[in-house]
Structures are given as structure tokens and as C-alpha cells.
Design an enzyme around this catalytic site. Sequence first.
Site, PDB file in Angstrom:
ATOM      1  N   HIS A  18       0.848  -1.207   0.000  1.00 37.64           N
ATOM      2  CA  HIS A  18       0.000   0.000   0.000  1.00 37.64           C
ATOM      3  C   HIS A  18       0.878   1.249   0.000  1.00 37.64           C
ATOM      4  O   HIS A  18       0.604   2.209  -0.724  1.00 37.64           O
ATOM      5  CB  HIS A  18      -0.874   0.060   1.265  1.00 37.64           C
ATOM      6  N   LYS A  42     -16.735  -7.146   7.060  1.00 38.24           N
ATOM      7  CA  LYS A  42     -15.699  -7.953   7.716  1.00 38.24           C
ATOM      8  C   LYS A  42     -15.420  -7.361   9.094  1.00 38.24           C
ATOM      9  O   LYS A  42     -15.460  -6.152   9.274  1.00 38.24           O
ATOM     10  CB  LYS A  42     -14.381  -7.903   6.931  1.00 38.24           C
ATOM     11  N   ARG A  91      -2.242  -6.164  -8.291  1.00 39.24           N
ATOM     12  CA  ARG A  91      -1.005  -6.916  -8.049  1.00 39.24           C
ATOM     13  C   ARG A  91      -0.796  -7.988  -9.107  1.00 39.24           C
ATOM     14  O   ARG A  91       0.312  -8.237  -9.542  1.00 39.24           O
ATOM     15  CB  ARG A  91      -1.054  -7.586  -6.664  1.00 39.24           C
ATOM     16  N   SER A 129      -2.842  -7.735   3.132  1.00 41.32           N
ATOM     17  CA  SER A 129      -3.090  -7.561   4.571  1.00 41.32           C
ATOM     18  C   SER A 129      -3.544  -8.889   5.176  1.00 41.32           C
ATOM     19  O   SER A 129      -3.151  -9.245   6.288  1.00 41.32           O
ATOM     20  CB  SER A 129      -4.187  -6.524   4.805  1.00 41.32           C
TER      21      SER A 129
HETATM   22  O1  PNS Z   1      -9.104  -2.856   0.439  1.00 38.90           O
HETATM   23  P1  PNS Z   1     -10.408  -3.373  -0.081  1.00 38.90           P
HETATM   24  O2  PNS Z   1     -11.153  -4.079   1.028  1.00 38.90           O
HETATM   25  O3  PNS Z   1     -10.233  -4.213  -1.309  1.00 38.90           O
HETATM   26  O4  PNS Z   1     -11.284  -2.065  -0.512  1.00 38.90           O
HETATM   27  C1  PNS Z   1     -12.581  -2.204  -1.033  1.00 38.90           C
HETATM   28  C2  PNS Z   1     -13.278  -0.833  -1.157  1.00 38.90           C
HETATM   29  C3  PNS Z   1     -13.227  -0.063   0.155  1.00 38.90           C
HETATM   30  C4  PNS Z   1     -12.605  -0.010  -2.215  1.00 38.90           C
HETATM   31  C5  PNS Z   1     -14.762  -1.122  -1.575  1.00 38.90           C
HETATM   32  O5  PNS Z   1     -15.299  -2.100  -0.754  1.00 38.90           O
HETATM   33  C6  PNS Z   1     -15.640   0.116  -1.533  1.00 38.90           C
HETATM   34  O6  PNS Z   1     -15.494   1.026  -2.303  1.00 38.90           O
HETATM   35  N1  PNS Z   1     -16.606   0.135  -0.559  1.00 38.90           N
HETATM   36  C7  PNS Z   1     -17.502   1.265  -0.359  1.00 38.90           C
HETATM   37  C8  PNS Z   1     -18.941   0.930  -0.730  1.00 38.90           C
HETATM   38  C9  PNS Z   1     -19.168   1.107  -2.230  1.00 38.90           C
HETATM   39  O7  PNS Z   1     -19.017   2.158  -2.790  1.00 38.90           O
HETATM   40  N2  PNS Z   1     -19.555  -0.013  -2.862  1.00 38.90           N
HETATM   41  C10 PNS Z   1     -19.799  -0.072  -4.287  1.00 38.90           C
HETATM   42  C11 PNS Z   1     -18.515  -0.421  -5.042  1.00 38.90           C
HETATM   43  S1  PNS Z   1     -18.800  -0.607  -6.773  1.00 38.90           S
END
Ligand code: PNS
Length: 161
Positions: A18, A42, A91, A129
Site C-alpha cells: 500500500h 468484515k 497486483r 493484509s
Molecule cells: O481494500 P479493499 O477491502 O479491497 O477495498 C474495497 C473498497 C473499500 C474499495 C470497496 O469495498 C468500496 O469502495 N466500498 C464502499 C462501498 C461502495 O461504494 N460499494 C460499491 C462499489 S462498486
Amino acid sequence: MSIRAVYPGSFDPVTNGHIDLIQRSSALFDQVVVAILRNTEKVPLFSVEERTEMLEEATRGLKNVSVTSFAGLLVDYVEQLKASVIIRGIRAVSDYEYELQMALMNRRLSNRVETVFMLPAESYSFLSSKLVKEIAALGGAIHGFVPADVESRLSRKFHLK
Ligand code: PNS
């Protein structure tokens, strides 16, 4: 034109992968806002406050980087910040399908926001992570995967020190 980019994620905890991406983004965009997701389904290992502290410590030297948290839809938060870019790291090919779906859905939700995919250094291509937490929980070595501060916080969480 000044471009503000948002780098969203769970960051539970932040890894060197990150940080590599934050450094690359900080060189590319005028401002980078690291946005920790609050309303995750989660159960996180670290609280939002702990994750904020770890990210602030890791990005202290980068003057155009700030750390925040958000709940709700990412595109709403990006627009609220008057940002125009979402940064996501890829990645390996395995990340692509999920990231493509999310990027296209976010574009459908707001066509004012562009997703930019970035590649971390190849030496971090195996890092996540989730794996770092698993290794730490089982007493394995995580040196070099996370910043020193995160390494000691993980050891404390799992009562290894
Ligand atoms: O590090 P992660 O867990 O892969 O991040 C995922 C994240 C936070 C980018 C995604 O879950 C997110 O944007 N959540 C917010 C809710 C949202 O906008 N959902 C619609 C996505 S198309």
C-alpha cells in the site's frame, strides 16, 4: 488544474505494498486522500482509529497525502471531497476481474469519477493484509512486509511480544 485522488481500502493493516502505491500516487497527483472504509462487513483486526494512526505514521513524509475514513458509497465520498480519481492497486491478473467490475460500477454510479489502476513494485505482488495477519497470528516473520510500527502492533495484538 489540480487533481485530487482518493485511494480507498480496508488497510487492515497497511502493508508496504500500500505504501509503495501511495508514494507512486503522491508523485503523480496533486493531492492524495487515503480513505479507510468504515462500514465493512468484515470484522477488522484493527479499529479505524488504529488504522488511521498506522497510515499517518507511514505517510508522514508525504506532504500531499492525508488520511481519512468514510462510510457509504465510495463515489459519493469522492465527490464530497471534490476529487476526480479513484486509485486502485492491481497486483496480479487475479485482482483484475473484481477491480474491473468495481471500476465499471463506480463509473455507472458517477461518470465524473475516473478509476486509475496502478501497479505496486513487483516485489510486493504477493503481499496482502490478509496474509500478513495470518502469518503474524501463527508466529511467522512479517519483517519487510509492513512498516516497523505495524509489525510491533501486530505482535502485540497476537501477544507475541
Ligand atoms: O481494500 P479493499 O477491502 O479491497 O477495498 C474495497 C473498497 C473499500 C474499495 C470497496 O469495498 C468500496 O469502495 N466500498 C464502499 C462501498 C461502495 O461504494 N460499494 C460499491 C462499489 S462498486
